[in-house]
Structure formats: structure tokens, C-alpha cells
Design a protein around this motif. Structure first.
Motif, PDB file in Angstrom:
ATOM      1  N   SER A 172       0.828  -1.211   0.000  1.00 38.50           N
ATOM      2  CA  SER A 172       0.000   0.000   0.000  1.00 38.50           C
ATOM      3  C   SER A 172       0.858   1.255   0.000  1.00 38.50           C
ATOM      4  O   SER A 172       0.506   2.271  -0.621  1.00 38.50           O
ATOM      5  N   LYS A 184      -5.075   2.707   3.006  1.00 36.36           N
ATOM      6  CA  LYS A 184      -4.708   2.700   4.426  1.00 36.36           C
ATOM      7  C   LYS A 184      -3.376   1.972   4.583  1.00 36.36           C
ATOM      8  O   LYS A 184      -3.157   0.920   3.977  1.00 36.36           O
ATOM      9  N   THR A 191      -4.005  -5.089   6.562  1.00 37.53           N
ATOM     10  CA  THR A 191      -4.546  -3.734   6.578  1.00 37.53           C
ATOM     11  C   THR A 191      -5.438  -3.571   5.347  1.00 37.53           C
ATOM     12  O   THR A 191      -6.514  -2.988   5.407  1.00 37.53           O
ATOM     13  N   THR A 192      -4.948  -4.085   4.232  1.00 32.63           N
ATOM     14  CA  THR A 192      -5.716  -4.005   2.990  1.00 32.63           C
ATOM     15  C   THR A 192      -6.561  -5.267   2.853  1.00 32.63           C
ATOM     16  O   THR A 192      -6.022  -6.359   2.873  1.00 32.63           O
ATOM     17  N   ASP A 212      -3.240  -2.486  -5.596  1.00 33.71           N
ATOM     18  CA  ASP A 212      -2.618  -2.872  -4.331  1.00 33.71           C
ATOM     19  C   ASP A 212      -3.526  -3.970  -3.785  1.00 33.71           C
ATOM     20  O   ASP A 212      -4.695  -3.741  -3.521  1.00 33.71           O
TER      21      ASP A 212
HETATM   22 MG   LIG Z   1      -1.903  -2.858   2.279  1.00 32.11          MG
END
Ligand SMILES: [Mg+2]
Ligand SMILES: Nc1nc2c(ncn2[C@@H]2O[C@H](COP(=O)(O)OP(=O)(O)OP(=O)(O)O)[C@@H](O)[C@H]2O)c(=O)[nH]1
Length: 426
Positions: A172, A184, A191-192, A212
Motif C-alpha cells: 500500500s 490505508k 490492513t488491505t 494494491d
Molecule cells: Mg496494504
């Protein structure tokens, strides 16, 4: 094999016929009409299932039909509507009419549905036609014909390039550095969870789309972590940028990460290993990264290009993007969907403004076409004189007679609707 384009034939069921029936009452020959309506046929509906990533299932199911509607019953009982037939497709599927080449549906989100082939409506029973003038109508409507069409399904590309790698390796961060996207970024895993897209522009004015993608872990091809959800996104990119945390900041070995992830890709879909892969050795600003890189390069040899990067300080990314653009130029679309082509098309809807259209056939016959007229034709049961009369009246109301006369159609001339021929009578 990566299936990205499949042609299938669809035939929706016909509506059930309306019933002609009368109540039985003592001393009353026709105790009042009570023939019920026919049931509607099922539609053929396409639905997105995010568990799917190819169109391979459709390949083995090239003829899809839906159930016809039940015929009407006596005693005014309404016949059952048939259940719809659901065809599951992966996200990113475009459904196109084979004849007109127009797009019928662009299916993206999980659960999204589109009626691609409409089932016929049930015909009305004779009860429906009861009026002051005719208290005992002896006719009913036939069910309407179900739609029939050939469609081409194509799987659309998600992005040109996919950022692939373990969680927290900096995917990311890379996207946020080279595009305007603001994904983010955080130091915890996963997180993604859904792909973020960004457009990378080169100085020469060329662009490509980069995704991403959620982090991948060992066992993903068996469904561990975000599993297949993640892998099917990779399938829809042309070039892979494999991101590694070269500093080993989470106490993993970069070469092991690299091997494990490629193994998951291969297990999920062998053709993924044929896609060009660029290796990004990220987090080069951290201690130990340089030493790890030397070791990594020894192990991997010269099979893949390796780029030294620090996403956080934007070191080395320019080089990666220029090289990526170069590779894209040499990489075919896997026969995947061409977006530019898509924009040119209009979304097709099941509507028809024109009630009818009259053409002069080669033999001089007046040919009437159009959805309304054809449907009326199909729904009429010509075994019953009353129904035939009703058909004639309906055509008159629609203005067909007037138009025929205007076009010079005289008494006794032949008029055709679908496969049926009539003599025109003023
Ligand atoms: Mg990520
Ligand atoms: N020191 C350093 N830290 C970095 C670098 N790139 C990313 N990070 C940090 O690594 C952590 C994870 O970064 P993300 O970009 O969220 O990682 P990701 O690969 O997208 O992770 P997931 O979405 O969980 O798969 C964040 O705390 C970043 O600030 C880098 O080049 N150097």
C-alpha cells in the motif's frame, strides 16, 4: 487453461397458458368463467459469486434454460410461477448479446444480479375476459414466449499490474507513493482487505493501472488468510510486482517469502507463473536489508529482475515503474477484456418504444414486426374464434390497420407476423 471468454445459449421458458373453464352449476350451462391465469416462466439471472475467478463453469454448461410457467387451472386457481434459473459468474464479468454486441450486464459486486433472459409471462385465463358484453368468454391467452438469445461472457481485467506479497511488506505504501490513491497503511497484517486501484503516469504521458492487493500468506490457495479472494484478483492482472520486506523486519527470510508465495500462486492457477514478475526489494532503508539482498540475489540468480526500493523514502520506485511500463508493452492481454472497447458500448435494456414496424417483404408481403405485436401474436390462441377477433381488435387499436392502409395494403393482400400469414380485410 485460463478461461476468459465463453459463448452460451440461453432460452427462457414460455409462460403457462391461460385456462378456459366454467363453473359447474345445476341448470346453468355456463356457470360463469373460472379459468385461471397461467404462471410466469422463470428468468435466467446472472449473479456474481466472489468465490469464482474464471468462467470455466460456463464452459461446461453452454445451454442454459429456465422452467416454463405452469398452465392455468380451473376454479380460478392461479398457476404457480416457475423459479428463476441462476447462473453464477465471477466478479468482473461482462455479458454481451452475441448478435448486437451490446452489453447487457457488467457484473462487479458480490451478489449483484442481472436478468439476462426474460421468461414468458403467463397467459390470462378466460375468467379475466368476462365483461358485460361477454359473460362467458370461451377463450384464454397463451403464455408469452420466453426470450432466447446467445450471449458472450467475458472476464474483465482488474488492473494492468498487481502488487503482490506478504502482509506489511509495503504494498500500500508503494501505491500511495506512485499514484494519487490513498490506501490505508499500517504496521499490522491485512490492513488491505480489498484491492485499491491507482493510475501510474509516466513522464511521457503513458499510464497504467496498478492494484494494491491484500496480503498473501502460506496456505492461501487452500483458503487461509484472505485466500482465494485475494488470488482471484491477481488472476486479473497482466504483470505482477512481487514485493518483499528485504530487511526481514518481521523475522522472516525474504527468499522463503518469495518461494512460498510463488508456490501459492502456482497452486491456485499454473498460468500465474507465466505472467511477468518484477521483484521489489523493499525497506532497503532498514538495517540488515543490504546483507539480505546479497544473499537473496545469490539464491534467485538472474531469473527475475530485482529492484532496490525504499517506499517510505521514495527511493528506486521510478525505475520500477518505468520498467513495469516496458514489460506491459510486451505483455499480451491473455485475451482478456479490452476496457477501451467497453466504453464504446451502451448498456442494453429490455425496452422497446416502437409498438410495431411494417416492412415490405421481397414477395410484396406486408411484414409486421415489433415486440408488442409479436407478443400479442404469440399469446393468442387462434383455435378460438373469439380470441382471434380480440387479436384483430387489438391490432386496430394499436394503429396497425391504419398504417397498413396508408402503405397501400388493400383487401385480400397478405400480411405476415412472425411465421403467420393473414389476409388483410378492411
Ligand atoms: Mg496494504
Ligand atoms: N522502514 C520502512 N518501512 C516501510 C516501508 N514501506 C512500508 N513500510 C511500513 O511497513 C508497514 C506496512 O506497510 P503497508 O504499506 O501497509 O503494507 P502492505 O503490504 O500494504 O500490508 P497489508 O495491507 O497488510 O498486506 C507500515 O508501517 C509502513 O510504514 C519502507 O520502505 N521502509
Amino acid at each position: 487453461m485460463f478461461i476468459d471468454r465463453v459463448k452460451i445459449y440461453l432460452k427462457a421458458g414460455d409462460g403457462g397458458n391461460g385456462m378456459v373453464a366454467f363453473r359447474r352449476e345445476k341448470y346453468v350451462p355456463y356457470g360463469g368463467p373460472d379459468g385461471g391465469n397461467g404462471g410466469n416462466a422463470g428468468d435466467i439471472i446472472f449473479e456474481v459469486d466472489e468465490g469464482l475467478s474464471t468462467l470455466i463453469d460456463l464452459r461446461y454448461n453452454k445451454h442454459v434454460k429456465s422452467a416454463r410457467g405452469e398452465n392455468g387451472h380451473s376454479k380460478s386457481k392461479h398457476a404457480k410461477n416457475a423459479t428463476d434459473t441462476i447462473v453464477k459468474v465471477p466478479p468482473g464479468t461482462i455479458v454481451r448479446d452475441n448478435e448486437t454486441e451490446l452489453i447487457i450486464a457488467d457484473l462487479i459486486e458480490h451478489g449483484q444480479r442481472a436478468v439476462v433472459c426474460k421468461g414468458g409471462k403467463g397467459g390470462k385465463g378466460n375468467k379475466h375476459f368476462k365483461s358485460n358484453k361477454d359473460s362467458a368468454p370461451k377463450y384464454a391467452e397463451n403464455g408469452a414466449k420466453g426470450q432466447e438469445r446467445e450471449v458472450v461472457c467475458e472476464l474483465k481485467l482488474l488492473a494492468d499490474v498487481g502488487l503482490v506479497g506478504y502482509p506489511s511488506v509495503g504494498k500500500s505504501t508503494i501505491l500511495s507513493t506512485v499514484t494519487a490513491a490513498k490506501p490505508k497503511i499500517a504496521a499490522y497484517h491485512f490492513t488491505t482487505i480489498v484491492p485499491n486501484l491507482g493510475v501510474v503516469g509516466t513522464a511521457a504521458g503513458d499510464e497504467f493501472v496498478m492494484a494494491d492487493l491484500p496480503g498473501l500468506i502460506e496456505g492461501a490457495s487452500q483458503g487461509i488468510g484472505l485466500g482465494h479472494q485475494f488470488l482471484r484478483h491477481i488472476e486479473r492482472t497482466r504483470v505482477i510486482i512481487h514485493v518483499l520486506d528485504m530487511s526481514g523486519s518481521e523475522a522472516r527470510d525474504p527468499f522463503e517469502d518469495f518461494t512460498k508465495i510463488n508456490k501459492e500462486l502456482e497452486e491456485f492457477n499454473k498460468t500465474l507463473m507465466k505472467r511477468p514478475q518484477l521483484i521489489v526489494a523493499n525497506k532497503m532503508d532498514l538495517d540488515g536489508a543490504k546483507e539480505n539482498l546479497i544473499e537473496f540475489k545469490e539464491k534467485i540468480g538472474d531469473k527475475y529482475p530485482v529492484f532496490e526500493v525504499s517506499a517510505i523514502t521514495n527511493q528506486g520506485l521510478r525505475e520500477v515503474m518505468l520498467q513495469t511500463y516496458q514489460v506491459l508493452q510486451e505483455t499480451p492481454y491473455f485475451n482478456l477484456y479490452d476496457d477501451e472497447d467497453f466504453e464504446k458500448n451502451i448498456i442494453y435494456k429490455f425496452t422497446s418504444d416502437e409498438q410495431f414496424h411494417i416492412n415490405r417483404g421481397e414477395d410484396g408481403t406486408f411484414e409486421i414486426s415489433g415486440f408488442q405485436v409479436e407478443r400479442l401474436m404469440q399469446k393468442t390462441n387462434f383455435d378460438h374464434e373469439d380470441a382471434a377477433k380480440r387479436f384483430g381488435r387489438a391490432l386496430r387499436v394499436m394503429g396497425v390497420d391504419e398504417e397498413l392502409r396508408r402503405l397501400g395494403c388493400g383487401d385480400g393482400e397478405t400480411v405476415r407476423i412472425l411465421d403467420f400469414e393473414f389476409e388483410f380485410r378492411d
